[in-house]
Design a protein around this motif. Structure first.
Motif, PDB file in Angstrom:
ATOM      1  N   LEU A 225     -18.371  26.503  64.627  1.00  0.00           N
ATOM      2  CA  LEU A 225     -17.972  27.770  65.261  1.00  0.00           C
ATOM      3  C   LEU A 225     -17.459  28.771  64.226  1.00  0.00           C
ATOM      4  CD1 LEU A 225     -16.183  26.458  68.475  1.00  0.00           C
ATOM      5  CD2 LEU A 225     -18.425  27.540  68.332  1.00  0.00           C
ATOM      6  N   THR A 226     -16.740  28.291  63.225  1.00  0.00           N
ATOM      7  CA  THR A 226     -16.216  29.164  62.172  1.00  0.00           C
ATOM      8  C   THR A 226     -17.358  29.762  61.341  1.00  0.00           C
ATOM      9  OG1 THR A 226     -14.235  27.801  62.059  1.00  0.00           O
ATOM     10  CG2 THR A 226     -14.624  29.259  60.218  1.00  0.00           C
ATOM     11  N   VAL A 227     -18.379  28.944  61.046  1.00  0.00           N
ATOM     12  CA  VAL A 227     -19.534  29.448  60.289  1.00  0.00           C
ATOM     13  C   VAL A 227     -20.233  30.549  61.078  1.00  0.00           C
ATOM     14  CG1 VAL A 227     -21.847  28.823  59.479  1.00  0.00           C
ATOM     15  CG2 VAL A 227     -19.901  27.384  58.879  1.00  0.00           C
ATOM     16  N   PHE A 228     -20.438  30.309  62.389  1.00  0.00           N
ATOM     17  CA  PHE A 228     -21.063  31.337  63.224  1.00  0.00           C
ATOM     18  C   PHE A 228     -20.228  32.616  63.249  1.00  0.00           C
ATOM     19  CE2 PHE A 228     -23.728  28.000  65.161  1.00  0.00           C
ATOM     20  CZ  PHE A 228     -24.941  28.669  65.126  1.00  0.00           C
TER      21      PHE A 228
ATOM     22  N   VAL B 250     -27.649  35.572  52.401  1.00  0.00           N
ATOM     23  CA  VAL B 250     -26.698  35.418  51.288  1.00  0.00           C
ATOM     24  C   VAL B 250     -25.518  34.559  51.715  1.00  0.00           C
ATOM     25  CG1 VAL B 250     -25.032  36.670  49.846  1.00  0.00           C
ATOM     26  CG2 VAL B 250     -27.371  37.511  50.055  1.00  0.00           C
ATOM     27  N   MET B 251     -25.006  34.800  52.931  1.00  0.00           N
ATOM     28  CA  MET B 251     -23.859  34.015  53.419  1.00  0.00           C
ATOM     29  C   MET B 251     -24.229  32.549  53.607  1.00  0.00           C
ATOM     30  SD  MET B 251     -21.949  36.571  56.073  1.00  0.00           S
ATOM     31  CE  MET B 251     -20.491  35.578  56.201  1.00  0.00           C
ATOM     32  N   LEU B 252     -25.429  32.283  54.150  1.00  0.00           N
ATOM     33  CA  LEU B 252     -25.857  30.895  54.348  1.00  0.00           C
ATOM     34  C   LEU B 252     -26.035  30.179  53.013  1.00  0.00           C
ATOM     35  CD1 LEU B 252     -28.405  31.254  57.285  1.00  0.00           C
ATOM     36  CD2 LEU B 252     -26.190  30.109  57.346  1.00  0.00           C
ATOM     37  N   ILE B 253     -26.601  30.862  52.021  1.00  0.00           N
ATOM     38  CA  ILE B 253     -26.749  30.257  50.687  1.00  0.00           C
ATOM     39  C   ILE B 253     -25.382  29.955  50.085  1.00  0.00           C
ATOM     40  CG2 ILE B 253     -27.483  30.748  48.313  1.00  0.00           C
ATOM     41  CD1 ILE B 253     -29.853  32.331  49.596  1.00  0.00           C
ATOM     42  N   TYR B 254     -24.431  30.901  50.252  1.00  0.00           N
ATOM     43  CA  TYR B 254     -23.071  30.699  49.723  1.00  0.00           C
ATOM     44  C   TYR B 254     -22.401  29.511  50.415  1.00  0.00           C
ATOM     45  CZ  TYR B 254     -18.202  31.552  48.587  1.00  0.00           C
ATOM     46  OH  TYR B 254     -16.912  31.408  48.167  1.00  0.00           O
ATOM     47  N   PHE B 255     -22.522  29.441  51.741  1.00  0.00           N
ATOM     48  CA  PHE B 255     -21.924  28.323  52.492  1.00  0.00           C
ATOM     49  C   PHE B 255     -22.536  26.989  52.066  1.00  0.00           C
ATOM     50  CE2 PHE B 255     -20.930  31.267  56.330  1.00  0.00           C
ATOM     51  CZ  PHE B 255     -19.802  31.730  55.660  1.00  0.00           C
TER      52      PHE B 255
ATOM     53  N   LYS C  63     -23.854  26.294  49.093  1.00  0.00           N
ATOM     54  CA  LYS C  63     -23.371  25.962  47.745  1.00  0.00           C
ATOM     55  C   LYS C  63     -21.941  25.429  47.788  1.00  0.00           C
ATOM     56  CE  LYS C  63     -26.214  28.713  44.653  1.00  0.00           C
ATOM     57  NZ  LYS C  63     -26.263  29.760  43.640  1.00  0.00           N
ATOM     58  N   GLN C  64     -21.151  25.964  48.701  1.00  0.00           N
ATOM     59  CA  GLN C  64     -19.773  25.505  48.853  1.00  0.00           C
ATOM     60  C   GLN C  64     -19.681  24.183  49.639  1.00  0.00           C
ATOM     61  OE1 GLN C  64     -16.989  26.875  47.504  1.00  0.00           O
ATOM     62  NE2 GLN C  64     -18.350  28.317  46.471  1.00  0.00           N
ATOM     63  N   LYS C  65     -20.851  23.709  50.166  1.00  0.00           N
ATOM     64  CA  LYS C  65     -20.946  22.482  50.970  1.00  0.00           C
ATOM     65  C   LYS C  65     -20.114  22.584  52.247  1.00  0.00           C
ATOM     66  CE  LYS C  65     -22.092  19.522  47.130  1.00  0.00           C
ATOM     67  NZ  LYS C  65     -21.755  18.379  46.297  1.00  0.00           N
ATOM     68  N   TRP C  66     -20.095  23.777  52.831  1.00  0.00           N
ATOM     69  CA  TRP C  66     -19.438  23.957  54.120  1.00  0.00           C
ATOM     70  C   TRP C  66     -20.383  23.663  55.270  1.00  0.00           C
ATOM     71  CZ3 TRP C  66     -16.869  29.296  52.692  1.00  0.00           C
ATOM     72  CH2 TRP C  66     -15.843  29.051  51.779  1.00  0.00           C
ATOM     73  N   ILE C  67     -21.697  23.759  54.980  1.00  0.00           N
ATOM     74  CA  ILE C  67     -22.692  23.424  55.997  1.00  0.00           C
ATOM     75  C   ILE C  67     -23.722  22.469  55.412  1.00  0.00           C
ATOM     76  CG2 ILE C  67     -22.431  25.486  57.401  1.00  0.00           C
ATOM     77  CD1 ILE C  67     -24.923  26.620  56.004  1.00  0.00           C
TER      78      ILE C  67
END
Length: 199
Positions: free
Chosen positions: A142-145, A188-193, A195-199
């Motif tokens: 939910l936070t990612v969305f 860009v946000m999905l690629i960043y997430f 790389k950070q291993k949030w998703i």
């Protein structure tokens, strides 16, 4: 054994018969604990595979069962200890050796009950942490969305204002560039997430 004249029951006297009855009672506790131990193992496997809400209820019932067993065995332990230490003429010296063995078995039963209670407490903690982890996973999605839609909402809010002179309003490709920029922001946000291993 008494009917078939097997063993020492007929020859040893009433004190030995009392020992045999106490020994049979304590042996039944071992069987009950073996069944409960198997139930706890099955519950543990289910809990690790897929924690469910009914499991908390089952853990609670098994814990209450262990408390009831402990309440039943504790006075029995005291009675056997009293018979073993008593200097009564009704109990022969040779029977006291057997009573000592039954007393040791009651201690083992109590230890087994305590260890099962500890295991059940651990299972309850595992259940709570599994539910918490599942909730954290849901909150993460939910936070990612929400994080993706916040800049998009801002972008559409800015271009949704009713001003006459805004860049790109009268341009032929303005809408396409606007949509493309929104897709670019999401990518860009999905690629960043990622790389950070949030998703």
């Amino acid at each position: 054994r008494s009917r078939e004249s097997k063993g020492r029951i007929r020859s040893m006297g009433s004190d030995y018969l009392a020992y045999c009855l106490l020994d049979a009672v304590v042996d039944h506790y071992f069987r009950i604990l073996e069944i409960r131990g198997d139930e706890v193992e099955v519950l543990e496997d289910e809990l690790l595979a897929d924690p469910d809400q009914h499991m908390a209820h089952e853990i609670h019932l098994l814990k209450r069962d262990m408390i009831n067993l402990r309440k039943q065995i504790w006075p029995l332990r005291d009675v056997i200890n009293m018979l073993h230490r008593n200097e009564s003429k009704l109990i022969k010296k040779q029977t006291k050796v057997y009573l000592r063995d039954v007393y040791d078995n009651t201690i083992r039963v109590i230890d087994a009950i305590e260890s099962l209670r500890d295991i059940l407490s651990g299972l309850h903690d595992i259940y709570l942490s599994s539910i918490s982890n599942r909730m954290n996973e849901v909150m993460k999605v939910l936070t990612v969305f929400a994080a993706i839609f916040i800049p998009l909402t801002f972008w559409t809010g800015v271009y949704g204002m009713n001003f006459q002179f805004m860049p790109g309003l009268n341009w032929k490709w303005g809408f396409h560039v606007f949509l493309g920029s929104m897709i670019l922001i999401v990518a860009v946000m999905l690629i960043y997430f990622r790389k950070q291993k949030w998703i």
